[in-house]
Design a protein around this motif. Structure first.
Motif, PDB file in Angstrom:
ATOM      1  N   THR A 199       6.061   0.018   8.801  1.00 26.80           N
ATOM      2  CA  THR A 199       4.834   0.489   9.457  1.00 26.80           C
ATOM      3  C   THR A 199       3.624   0.219   8.565  1.00 26.80           C
ATOM      4  OG1 THR A 199       6.051   2.229  10.617  1.00 26.80           O
ATOM      5  CG2 THR A 199       3.663   2.497  10.434  1.00 26.80           C
ATOM      6  N   ILE A 200       3.778   0.489   7.278  1.00 29.28           N
ATOM      7  CA  ILE A 200       2.678   0.234   6.336  1.00 29.28           C
ATOM      8  C   ILE A 200       2.352  -1.249   6.302  1.00 29.28           C
ATOM      9  CG2 ILE A 200       1.947   0.409   3.932  1.00 29.28           C
ATOM     10  CD1 ILE A 200       3.853   2.803   3.644  1.00 29.28           C
ATOM     11  N   ILE A 201       3.377  -2.078   6.202  1.00 29.37           N
ATOM     12  CA  ILE A 201       3.170  -3.533   6.156  1.00 29.37           C
ATOM     13  C   ILE A 201       2.445  -4.008   7.405  1.00 29.37           C
ATOM     14  CG2 ILE A 201       4.387  -5.760   6.257  1.00 29.37           C
ATOM     15  CD1 ILE A 201       6.498  -4.504   4.383  1.00 29.37           C
ATOM     16  N   CYS A 218       0.856  -1.194   0.000  1.00 28.98           N
ATOM     17  CA  CYS A 218       0.000   0.000   0.000  1.00 28.98           C
ATOM     18  C   CYS A 218       0.887   1.237   0.000  1.00 28.98           C
ATOM     19  CB  CYS A 218      -0.904   0.032   1.232  1.00 28.98           C
ATOM     20  SG  CYS A 218      -2.213  -1.193   1.209  1.00 28.98           S
ATOM     21  N   GLY A 219       0.454   2.256  -0.708  1.00 29.72           N
ATOM     22  CA  GLY A 219       1.236   3.477  -0.825  1.00 29.72           C
ATOM     23  C   GLY A 219       1.317   4.252   0.474  1.00 29.72           C
ATOM     24  N   ARG A 272      -5.745  -0.141   4.018  1.00 32.46           N
ATOM     25  CA  ARG A 272      -4.630  -1.092   4.126  1.00 32.46           C
ATOM     26  C   ARG A 272      -5.066  -2.449   4.668  1.00 32.46           C
ATOM     27  NH1 ARG A 272      -0.140   3.399   6.305  1.00 32.46           N
ATOM     28  NH2 ARG A 272      -0.022   4.501   4.274  1.00 32.46           N
ATOM     29  N   ALA A 273      -5.704  -2.475   5.823  1.00 30.35           N
ATOM     30  CA  ALA A 273      -6.174  -3.748   6.383  1.00 30.35           C
ATOM     31  C   ALA A 273      -7.206  -4.418   5.472  1.00 30.35           C
ATOM     32  CB  ALA A 273      -6.740  -3.538   7.787  1.00 30.35           C
ATOM     33  N   PRO A 274      -8.181  -3.668   4.906  1.00 27.49           N
ATOM     34  CA  PRO A 274      -9.117  -4.297   3.962  1.00 27.49           C
ATOM     35  C   PRO A 274      -8.427  -4.929   2.754  1.00 27.49           C
ATOM     36  CG  PRO A 274     -10.011  -2.210   4.705  1.00 27.49           C
ATOM     37  CD  PRO A 274      -8.612  -2.288   5.237  1.00 27.49           C
TER      38      PRO A 274
END
Length: 493
Positions: free
Chosen positions: A415-417, A378-379, A387-389
């Motif tokens: 953090t994004i991951i 996710c960007g 992100r979670a969806p």
């Protein structure tokens, strides 16, 4: 055109100053100002337009267009207006002498499907006109007759479009373009008028900008409320809940509804798909017919149906549309098969929303004998609520997931991951690999005969944006390089 003539009768504009200079161009970026330019003073997220007046004057600006009164130390006439985008769009249409009645304009909106639909629409329009007379503005690039320009934005400023049309050696007869919700919310296309507006769908995306789905919908709706020509046509997917709502809220324009819904004007009767061909049975005005396309998947059934409905509204003969779609091959980075010599298949796709991921994964699932391994991320600095969806969607429709980086920008990719994997069940097979090359290499190592590797999120993009710097990176190139290395290694053993 003289300044006073240029702004005559444009609403909410007041000329300050006695000078009446000749205006030869309009610029909103001081770096693009030329002698004789009207400089549009507007502010963005990171800078105030007034900071660049001095630079614009040094480059030859002869007048300013501004929303609020300023201390003008440059002895230039000012146009005070209520909205600089509205005023500059109207002025550009007049300066560049754009005759909208002689130009067929098609605007395509939606969360997903805009790029493919624009490419398909361009193919249909090219069956009516010369290819050099048919232009397209897309996320992938701007196709202006025989030239292609890079696309800094999905939807360029109306001023730039009108300048390109006016200065073209071969005037376009038709222009089709993706119209983003950002462009609509920011009045970026003000001054343009569309013969056709196509609504593909509306799903979760861009809530970092619009804040909620209702605001997102209202931005999309404005294409049909503010930008269609008086005799324009709204082409709407009524199988989408927001599309069905939109079709009930527009009453001053002709509407062509498409979808499987019983009340659709162009109805999708049935379809059959493989990874290389799709056959669609359609009904329009009691006439039944088929089209064949090389584009796979139900989402492309809808993309084709939407442009066919638009084609009928424009009077394009059915046979021409059938031939155009049958000979159309592919859109870069959209369900693009990477040609590797392996017993499994690899696709790259631009899917970067939960719904787009679902559509692509379902398409592959219906035609895949083995497992689906999905590489995605996710960007950064974008809508974090998706992100979670996205993680949940991959866990539901794929067999294995590799979560990686996708333009982390200023954010920490780890953090994004971490936010993505909140949507992935603990017992679902997944790997967290921040380095995108390593992530793709892992997917290729896991794949077996009959499997499909989907690398999602970047599609046609050829860069990774990290801390303000764009580094060259292509999913397609990376797959080809890694696959070649694996083949060499295998042959050497």
């Amino acid at each position: 055109m003289y300044l006073h003539e240029l702004f005559a009768d444009i609403p909410h504009c007041q000329i300050m100053g006695l000078n009446n200079p000749m205006i030869t161009d309009i610029a909103y970026d001081s770096r693009k100002v030329k002698p004789g330019s009207l400089f549009v003073v507007r502010s963005g997220n990171h800078a105030q337009g007034t900071d660049f007046i001095g630079d614009a004057c040094a480059r030859g600006a002869v007048a300013l267009l501004i929303e609020k009164e300023i201390l003008n130390d440059f002895s230039l006439p000012c146009i005070m207006c209520k909205d600089v985008r509205h005023a500059s769009g109207s002025a550009a249409s007049r300066l560049f002498a754009i005759e909208h009645k002689n130009l067929t304009m098609v605007g395509i909106i939606g969360t997903n499907g805009k790029t493919t639909s624009t490419f398909l629409m361009r193919a249909l329009l090219a069956s009516q006109y010369l290819s050099t007379e048919t232009w397209a503005y897309t996320t992938i690039g701007y196709f202006l007759g025989g030239a292609m320009l890079d696309a800094p934005n999905t939807t360029p400023e109306s001023i730039d479009i009108m300048r390109q049309i006016a200065h073209s050696e071969i005037m376009p007869k038709a222009v089709c373009m993706e119209v983003s919700s950002h462009a609509l919310a920011l009045s970026r296309v003000y001054g343009l008028r569309y013969d056709i507006g196509i609504f593909t769908n509306l799903t979760h995306d861009h809530l970092d900008f619009h804040h909620d789905m209702e605001s997102y919908y209202v931005a999309k709706k404005s294409l049909f409320v503010e930008y269609l020509k008086p005799n324009g046509t709204a082409v709407i997917n009524i199988d989408d809940a927001y599309g069905l709502r939109l079709s009930s809220e527009i009453n001053k324009h002709k509407i062509v509804r498409f979808g499987m819904h019983a009340s659709a004007d162009l109805r999708i009767v049935s379809y059959t798909c493989s990874l290389s061909q799709t056959t669609i049975a359609l009904e329009y005005n009691t006439t039944n017919f088929e089209i064949v396309t090389h584009l796979p998947g139900l989402f492309n059934v809808y993309n084709c149906a939407g442009v066919i409905a638009a084609g009928f509204a424009l009077g394009i003969p059915l046979e021409k549309m059938q031939n155009a779609l049958k000979t159309f091959t592919a859109v870069p980075g959209r369900m693009e098969l990477v040609p590797i010599e392996q017993s499994f298949k690899v696709f790259v796709d631009y899917a970067h929303t939960p719904d787009a991921l679902k559509n692509v994964l379902l398409t592959i699932r219906n035609m895949c004998e083995g497992n689906i391994i999905c590489v995605f991320g996710c960007g950064g600095d974008r809508d974090a609520t998706k992100r979670a969806p996205m993680g949940s969607m991959v866990a539901e429709y794929a067999n294995e997931a590799i979560v990686t980086s996708d333009n982390p920008r200023s954010e920490n990719p780890h953090t994004i991951i971490h936010e993505v994997i909140k949507g992935i069940p603990l017992d679902f097979p997944h790997y967290n690999i921040a380095d995108r090359t390593e992530a793709i290499d892992k997917a290729l190592s896991l794949a077996k005969a009959g499997d499909v590797v989907l690398i999602a999120g970047k599609g046609h993009e050829d860069y990774q944006e990290i801390k303000g710097i764009r580094h060259h990176f292509s999913d397609r190139e990376t797959v080809l390089q890694l696959s070649s290395l694996k083949k060499v290694h295998h042959e050497a053993m």
